[in-house]
Design an enzyme around this catalytic site. Structure first.
Site, short mmCIF file in Angstrom:
data_model
loop_
_atom_site.label_atom_id
_atom_site.label_comp_id
_atom_site.label_asym_id
_atom_site.label_seq_id
_atom_site.Cartn_x
_atom_site.Cartn_y
_atom_site.Cartn_z
N ARG A 172 0.84 -1.20 0.00
CA ARG A 172 0.00 0.00 0.00
C ARG A 172 0.88 1.25 0.00
NH1 ARG A 172 -4.54 0.07 4.43
NH2 ARG A 172 -5.27 1.79 3.10
N CYS A 230 -0.90 5.82 9.34
CA CYS A 230 -1.28 4.51 8.77
C CYS A 230 -2.43 4.75 7.82
CB CYS A 230 -1.64 3.53 9.89
SG CYS A 230 -2.99 4.11 10.95
#
Length: 275
Positions: A172, A230
């Site tokens: 990601r 995050c």
């Protein structure tokens, strides 16, 4: 005081003269609520806390899990029996993300004695209970600001002046895949530091010296300002906890990638290199 507690230590403290308040924060990204799992069996005396509704505000411009309103958070903690002078232990199903979010919020809001059960419910060696307690209301009143908190502009600035860690999976970070947010990639200047590398195969945190070595290798020097983000401020709290174990203070960009990527005017970097 260490920010984590072992199952054996918790078993002993729970039988002592000053047992901690226990909070069950079972939660799975994109999964069902943890309440049914809690009702099927939990640590004796533990109160269930819902991450999506009690440890976060409504999703929107601040990301998928923006910080809750302090007054609402305080009310939820008082309902769970949390007082300013009582120790608190939080746990989840074993991944540690939900428990770390509760730990971070309580510490940020000024509670001085909060620990995470290392390894979560899977590490517990005592009996489980199906009894749902009705605790006496606590007296905890949030006083936000005890831990570092960044907004998007602060995260962008720190990526250039200090060390901004991206706690998401490496794919990601690189932008190879993005299953949730508008676009893949990372904040320019951020360093990939997946949360999963802070724990061993049993889900327990690596020893403090091993964590310190890991973060030093990523650029955390003695005088370096460190922050974490995050996807939505949950697994990032777990990385802040790992840094705390390693003796490294770190701020959290709570809006994280879900907030950053929702604004088309903010730059996005892709690939394995920070910039």
């Amino acid at each position: 005081m260490k920010p984590i507690i072992s199952a054996s230590e918790l078993l002993s403290e729970s039988a002592g003269a000053r047992p901690p308040v226990l909070l069950d924060v079972r939660w799975t990204l994109g999964g069902p609520p943890g309440r049914p799992e809690y009702e099927a069996g939990h640590l004796p005396g533990a109160v269930y806390v819902d991450l999506d509704t009690e440890l976060a505000g409504p999703p929107g411009r601040g990301g998928r899990h923006p910080l809750p309103d302090p007054a609402a958070f305080g009310a939820a903690m008082r309902r769970a029996g949390v007082s300013a002078d009582t120790p608190v232990v939080v746990y989840d199903g074993g991944l540690g993300w939900g428990a770390a979010r509760a730990w971070w919020l309580l510490r940020w809001a000024g509670h001085p004695d909060v620990r995470v059960l290392d390894g979560g419910l899977a590490a517990w060696e005592g009996e489980l209970s199906k009894d749902v307690p009705s605790p006496e209301p606590g007296d905890f009143e949030p006083r936000p600001g005890a831990l570092g908190l960044l907004d998007a502009d602060g995260a962008a600035a720190l990526a250039g002046s200090g060390l901004l860690l991206d706690a998401r999976a490496a794919e990601r970070y690189r932008g190879d895949v993005e299953p949730i947010d508008r676009v893949g990639g990372h904040i320019p200047g951020a360093v990939s530091a997946p949360t999963t590398e802070n724990v061993g195969p049993d889900g327990r945190f690596l020893p403090a010296d091993a964590l310190a070595a890991r973060f030093a290798g990523l650029g955390a020097k003695e005088d370096t300002e460190v922050a974490v983000y995050c996807g939505s401020g949950v697994s990032g709290a777990h990385e802040v906890l790992a840094l705390e174990i390693a003796g490294i203070p770190a701020a959290l960009y709570a809006g994280s990638w879900s907030e950053w990527s929702s604004d088309p005017s903010r730059p996005v970097a892709t690939g394995p290199d920070p910039r």
